[in-house]
Scaffold this motif. Structure first.
Motif, PDB file in Angstrom:
ATOM      1  N   ALA A 179     -29.678 -27.448  14.682  1.00  0.00           N
ATOM      2  CA  ALA A 179     -28.938 -26.598  15.624  1.00  0.00           C
ATOM      3  C   ALA A 179     -29.388 -25.150  15.509  1.00  0.00           C
ATOM      4  CB  ALA A 179     -27.435 -26.709  15.371  1.00  0.00           C
ATOM      5  N   ASP A 180     -29.636 -24.695  14.293  1.00  0.00           N
ATOM      6  CA  ASP A 180     -30.111 -23.317  14.094  1.00  0.00           C
ATOM      7  C   ASP A 180     -31.513 -23.154  14.673  1.00  0.00           C
ATOM      8  OD1 ASP A 180     -27.953 -22.212  12.026  1.00  0.00           O
ATOM      9  OD2 ASP A 180     -28.463 -24.257  11.463  1.00  0.00           O
ATOM     10  N   ALA A 181     -32.357 -24.172  14.422  1.00  0.00           N
ATOM     11  CA  ALA A 181     -33.724 -24.114  14.945  1.00  0.00           C
ATOM     12  C   ALA A 181     -33.700 -24.034  16.472  1.00  0.00           C
ATOM     13  CB  ALA A 181     -34.507 -25.344  14.486  1.00  0.00           C
ATOM     14  N   GLU A 182     -32.818 -24.830  17.057  1.00  0.00           N
ATOM     15  CA  GLU A 182     -32.701 -24.848  18.517  1.00  0.00           C
ATOM     16  C   GLU A 182     -32.313 -23.461  19.049  1.00  0.00           C
ATOM     17  OE1 GLU A 182     -30.780 -28.188  20.905  1.00  0.00           O
ATOM     18  OE2 GLU A 182     -29.131 -26.763  20.725  1.00  0.00           O
ATOM     19  N   ILE A 183     -31.364 -22.819  18.377  1.00  0.00           N
ATOM     20  CA  ILE A 183     -30.928 -21.486  18.805  1.00  0.00           C
ATOM     21  C   ILE A 183     -32.103 -20.502  18.729  1.00  0.00           C
ATOM     22  CG2 ILE A 183     -29.444 -19.522  18.202  1.00  0.00           C
ATOM     23  CD1 ILE A 183     -27.494 -21.447  19.070  1.00  0.00           C
ATOM     24  N   CYS A 184     -32.913 -20.605  17.670  1.00  0.00           N
ATOM     25  CA  CYS A 184     -34.056 -19.696  17.531  1.00  0.00           C
ATOM     26  C   CYS A 184     -35.066 -19.902  18.660  1.00  0.00           C
ATOM     27  CB  CYS A 184     -34.745 -19.901  16.182  1.00  0.00           C
ATOM     28  SG  CYS A 184     -33.768 -19.329  14.788  1.00  0.00           S
ATOM     29  N   ALA A 185     -35.348 -21.164  18.968  1.00  0.00           N
ATOM     30  CA  ALA A 185     -36.302 -21.453  20.040  1.00  0.00           C
ATOM     31  C   ALA A 185     -35.761 -20.941  21.371  1.00  0.00           C
ATOM     32  CB  ALA A 185     -36.553 -22.964  20.115  1.00  0.00           C
ATOM     33  N   MET A 186     -34.476 -21.155  21.581  1.00  0.00           N
ATOM     34  CA  MET A 186     -33.841 -20.735  22.825  1.00  0.00           C
ATOM     35  C   MET A 186     -33.873 -19.217  22.960  1.00  0.00           C
ATOM     36  SD  MET A 186     -30.206 -22.110  24.234  1.00  0.00           S
ATOM     37  CE  MET A 186     -29.103 -21.178  23.197  1.00  0.00           C
ATOM     38  N   LEU A 187     -33.666 -18.535  21.839  1.00  0.00           N
ATOM     39  CA  LEU A 187     -33.705 -17.069  21.843  1.00  0.00           C
ATOM     40  C   LEU A 187     -35.098 -16.580  22.238  1.00  0.00           C
ATOM     41  CD1 LEU A 187     -32.447 -14.319  21.243  1.00  0.00           C
ATOM     42  CD2 LEU A 187     -32.800 -14.749  18.796  1.00  0.00           C
TER      43      LEU A 187
ATOM     44  N   VAL B 203     -40.555 -10.913  17.850  1.00  0.00           N
ATOM     45  CA  VAL B 203     -40.603 -11.968  16.842  1.00  0.00           C
ATOM     46  C   VAL B 203     -39.169 -12.292  16.433  1.00  0.00           C
ATOM     47  CG1 VAL B 203     -40.898 -10.339  14.927  1.00  0.00           C
ATOM     48  CG2 VAL B 203     -41.632 -12.710  14.640  1.00  0.00           C
ATOM     49  N   VAL B 204     -38.890 -13.586  16.339  1.00  0.00           N
ATOM     50  CA  VAL B 204     -37.594 -14.017  15.819  1.00  0.00           C
ATOM     51  C   VAL B 204     -37.783 -14.283  14.331  1.00  0.00           C
ATOM     52  CG1 VAL B 204     -35.744 -15.742  15.936  1.00  0.00           C
ATOM     53  CG2 VAL B 204     -36.927 -15.019  18.038  1.00  0.00           C
ATOM     54  N   ARG B 205     -37.100 -13.521  13.525  1.00  0.00           N
ATOM     55  CA  ARG B 205     -37.254 -13.644  12.072  1.00  0.00           C
ATOM     56  C   ARG B 205     -36.076 -14.430  11.504  1.00  0.00           C
ATOM     57  NH1 ARG B 205     -38.301  -7.955   9.703  1.00  0.00           N
ATOM     58  NH2 ARG B 205     -36.348  -7.474  10.746  1.00  0.00           N
ATOM     59  N   VAL B 206     -36.396 -15.376  10.643  1.00  0.00           N
ATOM     60  CA  VAL B 206     -35.386 -16.281  10.111  1.00  0.00           C
ATOM     61  C   VAL B 206     -35.299 -16.149   8.599  1.00  0.00           C
ATOM     62  CG1 VAL B 206     -34.590 -18.680  10.022  1.00  0.00           C
ATOM     63  CG2 VAL B 206     -35.990 -17.898  11.943  1.00  0.00           C
ATOM     64  N   ASN B 207     -34.103 -16.092   8.098  1.00  0.00           N
ATOM     65  CA  ASN B 207     -33.884 -16.081   6.657  1.00  0.00           C
ATOM     66  C   ASN B 207     -32.711 -17.019   6.363  1.00  0.00           C
ATOM     67  OD1 ASN B 207     -34.105 -15.434   3.966  1.00  0.00           O
ATOM     68  ND2 ASN B 207     -33.423 -13.319   4.173  1.00  0.00           N
ATOM     69  N   ASN B 208     -32.298 -17.085   5.121  1.00  0.00           N
ATOM     70  CA  ASN B 208     -31.180 -17.949   4.788  1.00  0.00           C
ATOM     71  C   ASN B 208     -30.352 -17.291   3.682  1.00  0.00           C
ATOM     72  OD1 ASN B 208     -29.484 -20.108   3.861  1.00  0.00           O
ATOM     73  ND2 ASN B 208     -30.896 -21.548   4.832  1.00  0.00           N
ATOM     74  N   ARG B 209     -29.113 -17.165   3.976  1.00  0.00           N
ATOM     75  CA  ARG B 209     -28.188 -16.569   3.029  1.00  0.00           C
ATOM     76  C   ARG B 209     -28.211 -17.286   1.672  1.00  0.00           C
ATOM     77  NH1 ARG B 209     -23.446 -13.068   2.336  1.00  0.00           N
ATOM     78  NH2 ARG B 209     -23.149 -13.455   0.147  1.00  0.00           N
ATOM     79  N   LYS B 210     -28.421 -18.594   1.722  1.00  0.00           N
ATOM     80  CA  LYS B 210     -28.412 -19.373   0.480  1.00  0.00           C
ATOM     81  C   LYS B 210     -29.592 -19.008  -0.423  1.00  0.00           C
ATOM     82  CE  LYS B 210     -26.094 -23.315   2.616  1.00  0.00           C
ATOM     83  NZ  LYS B 210     -26.295 -24.669   3.193  1.00  0.00           N
ATOM     84  N   VAL B 211     -30.739 -18.677   0.206  1.00  0.00           N
ATOM     85  CA  VAL B 211     -31.905 -18.274  -0.597  1.00  0.00           C
ATOM     86  C   VAL B 211     -31.597 -16.976  -1.330  1.00  0.00           C
ATOM     87  CG1 VAL B 211     -34.332 -17.587  -0.525  1.00  0.00           C
ATOM     88  CG2 VAL B 211     -33.507 -19.436   0.966  1.00  0.00           C
ATOM     89  N   LEU B 212     -30.987 -16.054  -0.610  1.00  0.00           N
ATOM     90  CA  LEU B 212     -30.644 -14.781  -1.244  1.00  0.00           C
ATOM     91  C   LEU B 212     -29.659 -15.004  -2.396  1.00  0.00           C
ATOM     92  CD1 LEU B 212     -30.951 -11.698  -1.197  1.00  0.00           C
ATOM     93  CD2 LEU B 212     -28.991 -11.613   0.334  1.00  0.00           C
ATOM     94  N   ASN B 213     -28.696 -15.912  -2.171  1.00  0.00           N
ATOM     95  CA  ASN B 213     -27.763 -16.220  -3.253  1.00  0.00           C
ATOM     96  C   ASN B 213     -28.497 -16.797  -4.456  1.00  0.00           C
ATOM     97  OD1 ASN B 213     -25.482 -15.248  -2.070  1.00  0.00           O
ATOM     98  ND2 ASN B 213     -24.808 -17.234  -1.253  1.00  0.00           N
ATOM     99  N   GLY B 214     -29.509 -17.635  -4.180  1.00  0.00           N
ATOM    100  CA  GLY B 214     -30.316 -18.209  -5.274  1.00  0.00           C
ATOM    101  C   GLY B 214     -31.034 -17.113  -6.051  1.00  0.00           C
ATOM    102  N   VAL B 215     -31.597 -16.171  -5.328  1.00  0.00           N
ATOM    103  CA  VAL B 215     -32.299 -15.057  -5.980  1.00  0.00           C
ATOM    104  C   VAL B 215     -31.319 -14.218  -6.801  1.00  0.00           C
ATOM    105  CG1 VAL B 215     -33.559 -12.911  -5.525  1.00  0.00           C
ATOM    106  CG2 VAL B 215     -34.135 -14.998  -4.262  1.00  0.00           C
ATOM    107  N   MET B 216     -30.128 -13.998  -6.245  1.00  0.00           N
ATOM    108  CA  MET B 216     -29.107 -13.252  -6.975  1.00  0.00           C
ATOM    109  C   MET B 216     -28.758 -13.975  -8.280  1.00  0.00           C
ATOM    110  SD  MET B 216     -27.826 -10.520  -5.126  1.00  0.00           S
ATOM    111  CE  MET B 216     -27.455  -9.965  -3.464  1.00  0.00           C
ATOM    112  N   GLU B 217     -28.699 -15.297  -8.178  1.00  0.00           N
ATOM    113  CA  GLU B 217     -28.380 -16.106  -9.358  1.00  0.00           C
ATOM    114  C   GLU B 217     -29.467 -15.935 -10.422  1.00  0.00           C
ATOM    115  OE1 GLU B 217     -27.322 -20.128  -8.190  1.00  0.00           O
ATOM    116  OE2 GLU B 217     -27.539 -20.819 -10.279  1.00  0.00           O
ATOM    117  N   VAL B 218     -30.730 -16.031  -9.977  1.00  0.00           N
ATOM    118  CA  VAL B 218     -31.852 -15.874 -10.901  1.00  0.00           C
ATOM    119  C   VAL B 218     -31.863 -14.470 -11.505  1.00  0.00           C
ATOM    120  CG1 VAL B 218     -34.376 -15.802 -11.075  1.00  0.00           C
ATOM    121  CG2 VAL B 218     -33.266 -17.641  -9.779  1.00  0.00           C
TER     122      VAL B 218
END
Lengths: 495, 495
Positions: B146-154, B169-184
């Motif tokens: 669903a997120d991918a679809e929204i990006c393509a549509m945008l 350019v549509v730039r994509v990130n993920n909050r969970k990755v940042l949380n992982g980095v914060m954890e590390v």
């Protein structure tokens, strides 16, 4: 989103008297308004979109004479003590704009406006506190040519949205003619305009009830008064038989042609100066419209148009749809009015002190939509998307490639995005979306390089009548090469 | 309209922080939104138009914990004690609708919404209290497809309104990755999520400032703190050099291809479960987009996208326009962000207690319009009407017949409706209307059966440069037979 959650959950409810519009409700209204805007544009009208919020002071009608000036409007007080309110129509904001930008706007200023307005009224069935209006007005044009133009434009607008010629009539009257008749009937004294104010009110309301009460009922109200079936008594205007006869003649003044009607009205207003002026204006309007080919089959002079007369100062007009619909009790009745307008003064004067003549029309958006629905012009099939189902979670990229190809070919398409576990749910979803075709590719099909296309329109028809002869040779489901996806879906869609 | 006029006249002013839109401002926005709606439609999204008014309770963010819950919203109290407010975005009403109609709506529910929202904030330059939003959201779809679809549509939406590929350019990130980095990095403890809350806030704000402060500035903020040129000191997050290095590596994690970036992020989040989940989601999104042909030239994984991260729970995306414009001081700078969105939870849960996953995007309508204007895509010539002037009041019917004929031929046309006495005013009016052609017929022409056509576009060019060589053979005014009116106007319009 709030960090401190309230003890109980909020109610998920549209506020009382408000409504939400879904899917076709939005697109159908939009398509209708787009067509109307096209006509307005062709006539040289420019769009104007004012802010939804106005100062209560600028709205005027609702000045804060009480602690909370919310009578009829939604209003609130700013921190700096200014009262703001949601606009209740599109005319009051036009007045403000015409005054505010008077040095920048062309004069005359032709503008159209479409958008929601808000009324702080008790909601009721079919009675909403937010609804659309669609207005066109000309500010700064003293000539009745401006009124004639609005009438022609209204006729064009009705035809362009799908009301065929013959199914509507724009009826034109003139407030000045009625005033002339009142003068002849002895209930208007040009030297003392406030005299007989109550009588004139009763006469106006009586005229307005001719459809319901018939000629005798109106005569009773013009005279001593009228007792209805329940025994309730309505006080009359107290006119003599001779006076009442003048008013009744006015209502019956319509003749076969505009010229004859005008001649009859000229007789009726006799020596009244204002009445003669009104008749001359009607004559001019009819001539201007005739010159453009708008004959009485589309726009006619009709002395019985009264609605809203109190508000207007010159020509008034009303668009009536003449075809019949069935009312709640199944009885046929004329569809009735869908638009009205006329000439009004003192619009800009409130702000600038300078009188600016103006005329305009307002189309009842919901009424006109209801008419188009009654005529079968809208409300037909909804174009649902082709749904690509998900048989195998690991091959979503391939399913998304399919929807991408379909969209590239101009076909509305989507991949099922819910939990794909239960395939029946996917088909139920496609059904709810009014999807014409479902695309299915399981592991077997993928290995073979094929897809299955399910014709859901046909499927629904077969479900209605399983033995339907005409469908028996048409397969509701086909397996086709993956490479032919777009071409085969097109075929199924009848493209 | 009020009978008792107030002592002083009301001010004709748009309320502070509100604005009016005229002519092309309305049509240009509408044309842009229509094109975007076309893309949304193709993707299977349905329009939703909720009422502008919501209960304060349903809006949620602004619960009435004070006497007057107007913080950020325009609110007022109903007679029955309910507080109502104007919506401040299009997401809160979607949450209400998704809960209210959950048994009727398809699930997942794809909807788009376009319309004004209201913010009760101090107005400032370019900062309005009513503005347009244009949103598309999918409610009830747990999959990142669903997120991918929204990006393509945008991406499709940007191209369809006139932003060419390569300029965005549509730039994509993920909050969970940042949380992982914060954890590390040791500033997030999965066992105690509230710990290090302040530090994480400082880290987030530091990341967000990389463009302005540079690498050294951000390092300072991650560590002890930073003193700016004025000598002011900003407290840092207090990270050790090793901790800071993890965060800095994250920001520099972008590689030449999405696959390489994903690989690098996977290294960075190490053993963090949430981080690994986030990386896997990014990988899936990239694969789904690749399958549809959306390569990194249009949609790319970019770990530096931070804006709004606090609000979201999974994938986030932002559309940036990469071409340069000149800022107020004449320096070139990238146009920047025009849309953003991501996945969020607890949208419907507030109402129903049941979690419903949702993802969506909001396009900044005014920003995107400004971009199109900067690129010269809109703001060009306005199609003014042909103006038929009035030389002779008695022949208005004939003038109206002319405009009627022109309109029938699809040419925007109007008759001058002001006081015709001063002919110069009529031409000034035509000029103000950006009219391309004025039609003139005085008594002489009428007698001869001709009309004069004045080429106002040419006239304006000659006025600019009277000796202009290229125009010298083209007459700015011609007299033609009345019967050829439409054909000759067409010729002059270059049709």
């Amino acid at each position: 989103m709030a960090k401190d959650k309230p003890a109980r959950r909020p109610r998920a409810e549209t506020p009382k008297g408000f409504r939400d519009y879904f899917g076709a409700e939005v697109t159908e209204r939009k398509a209708m308004l787009d067509r109307i805007a096209g006509v307005y544009h062709a006539y040289g009208f420019d769009p104007l979109e004012t802010s939804a919020v106005e100062t209560v002071e600028a709205l005027g009608k609702f000045l804060p004479d009480v602690d909370r000036p919310n009578e009829g409007v939604f209003a609130w007080q700013e921190e700096d003590q200014d009262w703001l309110a949601l606009r209740y129509d599109l005319t009051a904001p036009l007045a403000r704009v015409a005054a505010q930008y008077r040095n920048d706007l062309p004069s005359p200023y032709r503008r159209y406006a479409m958008g929601p307005v808000w009324r702080n009224e008790k909601p009721g069935p079919g009675r909403f506190r937010q609804f659309y209006q669609c207005d066109a007005d000309t500010v700064g044009a003293p000539s009745v040519a401006a009124d004639a133009e609005i009438c022609a434009m209204l006729a064009d607008a009705l035809e362009v949205v799908g009301i065929p010629r013959g199914d509507y009539v724009v009826r034109v009257n003139n407030r000045k003619v009625l005033n002339g008749v009142m003068e002849v009937a002895g209930v208007l004294d040009p030297a003392d305009p406030d005299r007989f104010h109550e009588e004139r009110g009763i006469v106006l309301r009586a005229i307005d009830k001719i459809d319901r009460l018939g000629e005798d009922g109106v005569r009773a109200l013009l005279g001593a008064g009228r007792k209805d079936e329940s025994g309730d008594f309505t006080k009359g205007a107290g006119l003599s038989d001779a006076q009442a006869e003048v008013v009744m003649s006015f209502m019956a003044a319509k003749r076969a042609t505009g010229a004859e009607t005008v001649a009859r009205l000229r007789e009726l207003v006799g020596g009244s100066a204002i009445g003669q002026e009104g008749v001359a204006e009607l004559e001019t309007i009819a001539a201007l419209l005739d010159a453009q080919g708008y004959g009485p089959d589309r726009i006619e002079i009709d002395p019985s148009v009264v609605r809203g007369l109190g508000y207007y100062t010159g020509p008034v007009f009303e668009a009536e749809l003449t075809f019949e619909i069935l009312d709640e009790k199944g009885r046929p009745r004329r569809f009735g009015s869908v638009a009205g307008g006329g000439r009004y003064d003192d619009l800009v004067k409130r702000f600038t002190g300078q009188a600016v003549p103006a005329t305009g029309v307002s189309i009842g958006v919901d009424r006109l939509l209801a008419a188009l629905r009654a005529k079968g012009r809208i409300g037909g099939a909804v174009e649902g998307p082709v749904v690509v189902t998900v048989m195998d979670r690991d091959r979503m990229a391939e399913y998304m490639a399919m929807v991408g190809e379909l969209r590239q070919a101009g076909i509305r398409a989507e991949m099922y995005l819910g939990n794909p576990k239960n395939f029946g749910n996917q088909l139920k979803y496609a059904d709810k979306r009014a999807s014409p075709v479902a695309v299915i590719q399981g592991g077997d099909e993928a290995a073979k390089g094929t897809v299955i296309l399910k014709d859901l329109v046909l499927g629904a028809k077969i479900a209605e009548n399983a033995t339907l002869e005409e469908w028996k040779d048409r397969p509701a489901q086909v397996e086709v090469p993956r490479a032919d996806l777009v071409a085969e879906v097109r075929k199924m869609l009848g493209q």
